[in-house]
Design an enzyme around this catalytic site. Structure first.
Site, PDB file in Angstrom:
ATOM      1  N   ASP A  25       0.791  -1.237   0.000  1.00  0.00           N
ATOM      2  CA  ASP A  25       0.000   0.000   0.000  1.00  0.00           C
ATOM      3  C   ASP A  25       0.827   1.292   0.000  1.00  0.00           C
ATOM      4  O   ASP A  25       0.468   2.268   0.689  1.00  0.00           O
ATOM      5  CB  ASP A  25      -0.961   0.006   1.208  1.00  0.00           C
ATOM      6  CG  ASP A  25      -1.971  -1.125   1.152  1.00  0.00           C
ATOM      7  OD1 ASP A  25      -1.957  -1.887   0.174  1.00  0.00           O
ATOM      8  OD2 ASP A  25      -2.753  -1.259   2.105  1.00  0.00           O
ATOM      9  N   LYS A 130      -6.808  -4.762  -2.968  1.00  0.00           N
ATOM     10  CA  LYS A 130      -7.413  -5.438  -1.811  1.00  0.00           C
ATOM     11  C   LYS A 130      -8.439  -4.528  -1.128  1.00  0.00           C
ATOM     12  O   LYS A 130      -8.175  -3.347  -0.917  1.00  0.00           O
ATOM     13  CB  LYS A 130      -6.328  -5.888  -0.829  1.00  0.00           C
ATOM     14  CG  LYS A 130      -5.503  -4.772  -0.215  1.00  0.00           C
ATOM     15  CD  LYS A 130      -4.414  -5.370   0.654  1.00  0.00           C
ATOM     16  CE  LYS A 130      -3.584  -4.336   1.360  1.00  0.00           C
ATOM     17  NZ  LYS A 130      -4.282  -3.502   2.317  1.00  0.00           N
ATOM     18  N   CYS A 163      -2.142  -2.428   7.786  1.00  0.00           N
ATOM     19  CA  CYS A 163      -2.142  -3.361   6.659  1.00  0.00           C
ATOM     20  C   CYS A 163      -0.936  -4.300   6.654  1.00  0.00           C
ATOM     21  O   CYS A 163      -1.044  -5.453   6.240  1.00  0.00           O
ATOM     22  CB  CYS A 163      -2.247  -2.600   5.357  1.00  0.00           C
ATOM     23  SG  CYS A 163      -3.873  -1.825   5.175  1.00  0.00           S
TER      24      CYS A 163
HETATM   25  N1  TIU Z   1      -2.626   0.334   4.306  1.00  0.00           N
HETATM   26  C1  TIU Z   1      -3.060   0.580   5.527  1.00  0.00           C
HETATM   27  O1  TIU Z   1      -2.337   0.416   6.493  1.00  0.00           O
HETATM   28  N2  TIU Z   1      -4.343   1.114   5.652  1.00  0.00           N
HETATM   29  C2  TIU Z   1      -4.737   1.931   6.665  1.00  0.00           C
HETATM   30  O2  TIU Z   1      -5.890   2.337   6.727  1.00  0.00           O
HETATM   31  N3  TIU Z   1      -3.770   2.293   7.569  1.00  0.00           N
HETATM   32  C3  TIU Z   1      -3.912   3.169   8.607  1.00  0.00           C
HETATM   33  O3  TIU Z   1      -2.968   3.281   9.394  1.00  0.00           O
HETATM   34  N4  TIU Z   1      -5.014   3.855   8.737  1.00  0.00           N
END
Ligand code: TIU
Length: 222
Positions: A25, A130, A163
């Site tokens: 991500d 995802k 994530c």
């Molecule tokens: N990719 C991921 O970690 N999504 C989140 O929403 N992370 C947060 O820390 N909010």
């Protein structure tokens, strides 16, 4: 047997081709102002410092022809894969699907959903879209890893305790040997990152190992 110096003990490397790099991500939503991360109330400026370390690992895997998996968190335009519980959680001014400065928040294909240019995919590289925090939920990730006979995974990306940790826990339960790259992952909460590193490697590596980028590179070139 070649190994990466790691905590809580050396991470034994598998035969060539069985190790994959997972980049979670690294999309504008989490790293730039105006995206989902900022909408949740976070200071997004602190995450980008890990990018050069991930770039180095990405280049190393490219040079060797080894598998790199990138992931992106995002939803279909009709939000059919976004549980109302996820959309409604919190009291954000901008919710998933709302129009924001980088397009609709956390919607696939919107400008904010793009991987940052420093880590842009090459044509033949895999990106897993995802809908959840974990990269195995509702995705073809496990099938892809099985088809490639992957047994070992190096984890990088953001955010460490959301994530990245969710995915590493999912991978551990599926039998993968997991290593989290300490300086290749970041959180909006530095103390959560440190706690995550500690809990992953506690109890004899209950979820796996941690090591620095330099330790990974040294182990791979040994
Ligand atoms: N990719 C991921 O970690 N999504 C989140 O929403 N992370 C947060 O820390 N909010």
């Amino acid at each position: 047997m070649p190994a990466i110096t790691a905590q809580p003990y050396p991470y034994a490397l598998p035969a060539a081709g069985k190790l994959a790099l997972v980049i979670i991500d690294m999309q504008r939503d989490f790293l730039e102002p105006g995206g989902f991360g900022e909408a949740l109330g976070n200071d997004v400026s602190q995450l980008r410092a890990i990018t050069p370390n991930i770039q180095t690992l990405q280049q190393t895997f490219r040079d060797r022809g080894w598998l790199i998996i990138q992931t992106v968190e995002g939803h279909q335009a009709d939000l059919s894969d976004c549980p109302p519980a996820k959309r409604d959680r919190g009291q954000a001014a901008l919710k998933i699907g709302d129009p924001g400065p980088m397009g609709r928040i956390l919607v696939l294909g919107e400008p904010g959903n793009a991987i940052i240019p420093e880590l842009a995919l090459k044509a033949d590289e895999i990106v897993i879209e995802k809908p959840g925090k974990g990269a195995f939920y509702a995705t073809p990730l496990q099938a892809i890893l099985q088809h490639r006979s992957i047994t070992h995974l190096l984890f990088t990306g953001v955010t460490t305790e959301v994530c990245v940790q969710s995915t590493m826990r999912e991978a551990n339960d599926r039998g993968y040997e997991c290593l989290l790259v300490e300086d290749g992952t970041a959180s909006y909460f530095p103390e959560f990152k440190q706690a995550t590193l500690a809990m992953m490697r506690a109890q004899g590596g209950i979820f796996g190992w941690t090591a620095t980028t330099a330790q990974v590179l040294a182990g791979l070139s040994a």
